[in-house]
Design an enzyme around this catalytic site. Structure first.
Site, PDB file in Angstrom:
ATOM      1  N   THR A 194      58.494  28.495  25.576  1.00 29.26           N
ATOM      2  CA  THR A 194      59.490  29.533  25.272  1.00 29.26           C
ATOM      3  C   THR A 194      60.765  29.353  26.100  1.00 29.26           C
ATOM      4  O   THR A 194      61.828  29.784  25.679  1.00 29.26           O
ATOM      5  CB  THR A 194      58.904  30.940  25.460  1.00 29.26           C
ATOM      6  N   LEU A 240      63.417  33.227  23.913  1.00 30.46           N
ATOM      7  CA  LEU A 240      62.846  34.088  22.871  1.00 30.46           C
ATOM      8  C   LEU A 240      61.354  33.786  22.778  1.00 30.46           C
ATOM      9  O   LEU A 240      60.915  32.939  22.006  1.00 30.46           O
ATOM     10  CB  LEU A 240      63.569  33.822  21.545  1.00 30.46           C
ATOM     11  N   HIS A 241      60.559  34.532  23.587  1.00 22.48           N
ATOM     12  CA  HIS A 241      59.155  34.173  23.776  1.00 22.48           C
ATOM     13  C   HIS A 241      58.289  34.390  22.517  1.00 22.48           C
ATOM     14  O   HIS A 241      57.754  33.456  21.930  1.00 22.48           O
ATOM     15  CB  HIS A 241      58.542  35.016  24.905  1.00 22.48           C
ATOM     16  N   ASP A 242      58.058  35.679  22.176  1.00 26.37           N
ATOM     17  CA  ASP A 242      56.969  36.017  21.242  1.00 26.37           C
ATOM     18  C   ASP A 242      57.137  35.476  19.816  1.00 26.37           C
ATOM     19  O   ASP A 242      56.127  35.135  19.167  1.00 26.37           O
ATOM     20  CB  ASP A 242      56.764  37.537  21.211  1.00 26.37           C
TER      21      ASP A 242
END
Ligand code: BDR
Ligand code: CA
Length: 311
Positions: A194, A240-242
């Protein structure tokens, strides 16, 4: 091919919110059976409310959102308002959600849905793993109903909430320990991935240019997150992880990784929640996860932008 049945367990969170929207925009590939929420980025009352606000924004009013655990299995809750703002989805101007919260507890929803599903269900886990661990601990037979858990959490390398640990695993390491030792197929999308998915000005501009209420909400949240990340994590920008988890479900070819054994640190105060990834196989322990470490970031943002434009 029919859509893959998915439960999204999350703690919105701007990036959780974008992940939900990416899934809602992709019904041909992802059939969202329900959304469970957990305490994490902000307290449970807010993560549940935020999930319903995002559901309503996407026009998915009939979809169940189930509030789960309000605190980690054995520890005090650690939240992250310093990153996500007071509401968790600061930057999006959204009305209050329609209707009332669902009466069923998130853990009960998981157990009921995973008990004997028609087809094995994928869990996209975007927050601390409390709900999933609680369900596995209470009803171990649900393992048979889970095809795979694809989770955002951990890191091969450095942490974010502490030098050693990533936020989701650090908040509830005991839950992570249950999940990683459960024998269920796990794909770990951690910070190694990420932190390569950075919201640059160009990428933000492309989402803004869609010009819909969804794109407005998303670009507002991403701009807020970019602001909060200014000067943090070495100035690399806002990761922008998820949504990487949902993109992995949509197009795994955008990602690369390998199988490895992952152990969770649950004792040391210094490294609590560290995911110890045996990348080189030095322990001789059998792999318990596919650990993702590479992403085609341009491909990921192109997919995200194209899908958000469908809502
Ligand atoms: C993870 O923690 C939260 O801040 C994000 O929503 C993401 O799930 C990143 O460490
Ligand atoms: Ca999250």
């Amino acid at each position: 091919m029919s859509a893959r049945p998915v439960i999204i367990d999350c703690d919105p969170g701007q990036d959780d919110a974008v992940a939900l929207l990416l899934a809602f925009a992709s019904p041909a590939e992802i059939e969202v059976l329900g959304v469970t929420t957990v305490a994490g980025n902000v307290p449970l009352e807010m993560t549940e409310r935020n999930a319903r606000r995002i559901r309503d924004l996407a026009g998915k009013g009939g979809l169940g959102v189930y509030a789960g655990c309000a605190r980690p299995l054995e520890r005090e809750l650690v939240t992250a308002e310093h990153v996500h703002g007071k509401t968790g989805i600061d930057g999006a101007r959204l009305p209050e959600p329609e209707g009332a919260p669902a009466p069923l507890h998130g853990v009960d929803f998981l157990i009921e849905t995973l008990h004997a599903p028609e087809a094995a269900v994928t869990i996209a886990a975007l927050g601390p793993l409390t709900n999933i661990a609680a369900a596995l601990a209470r009803s171990p037979e649900i393992k048979r109903g889970i095809g795979e858990i694809v989770l955002m959490g951990g890191a091969i390398g450095l942490g974010n909430v502490t030098p050693a640990a990533e936020f989701n695993i650090h908040v509830d390491p005991d839950a992570a320990q249950i999940v990683f030792t459960s024998g269920v197929k796990i794909t770990m999308v951690g910070l190694d991935v990420t932190h390569k998915a950075i919201v640059t000005a160009d990428r933000l501009g492309a989402i803004e240019a869609i010009g819909t209420p969804v794109s407005q909400a998303v670009s507002g949240m991403l701009a807020f997150a970019a602001d909060r990340h200014r000067g943090r994590i070495g100035g690399m920008g806002s990761p922008l992880h998820d949504p990487c988890v949902i993109a992995y479900l949509l197009d795994p070819a955008l990602f690369g990784g390998r199988e490895a054994h992952v152990a969770i640190e649950t004792e040391s105060a210094l490294t609590l929640g560290r995911t110890v990834v045996d990348w080189w196989g030095v322990t001789g322990k059998a792999p318990n996860a596919t650990v993702i470490d590479g992403i085609d970031a341009d491909g990921f943002f192109a997919l995200l932008t194209e899908r958000l434009a469908r809502l």
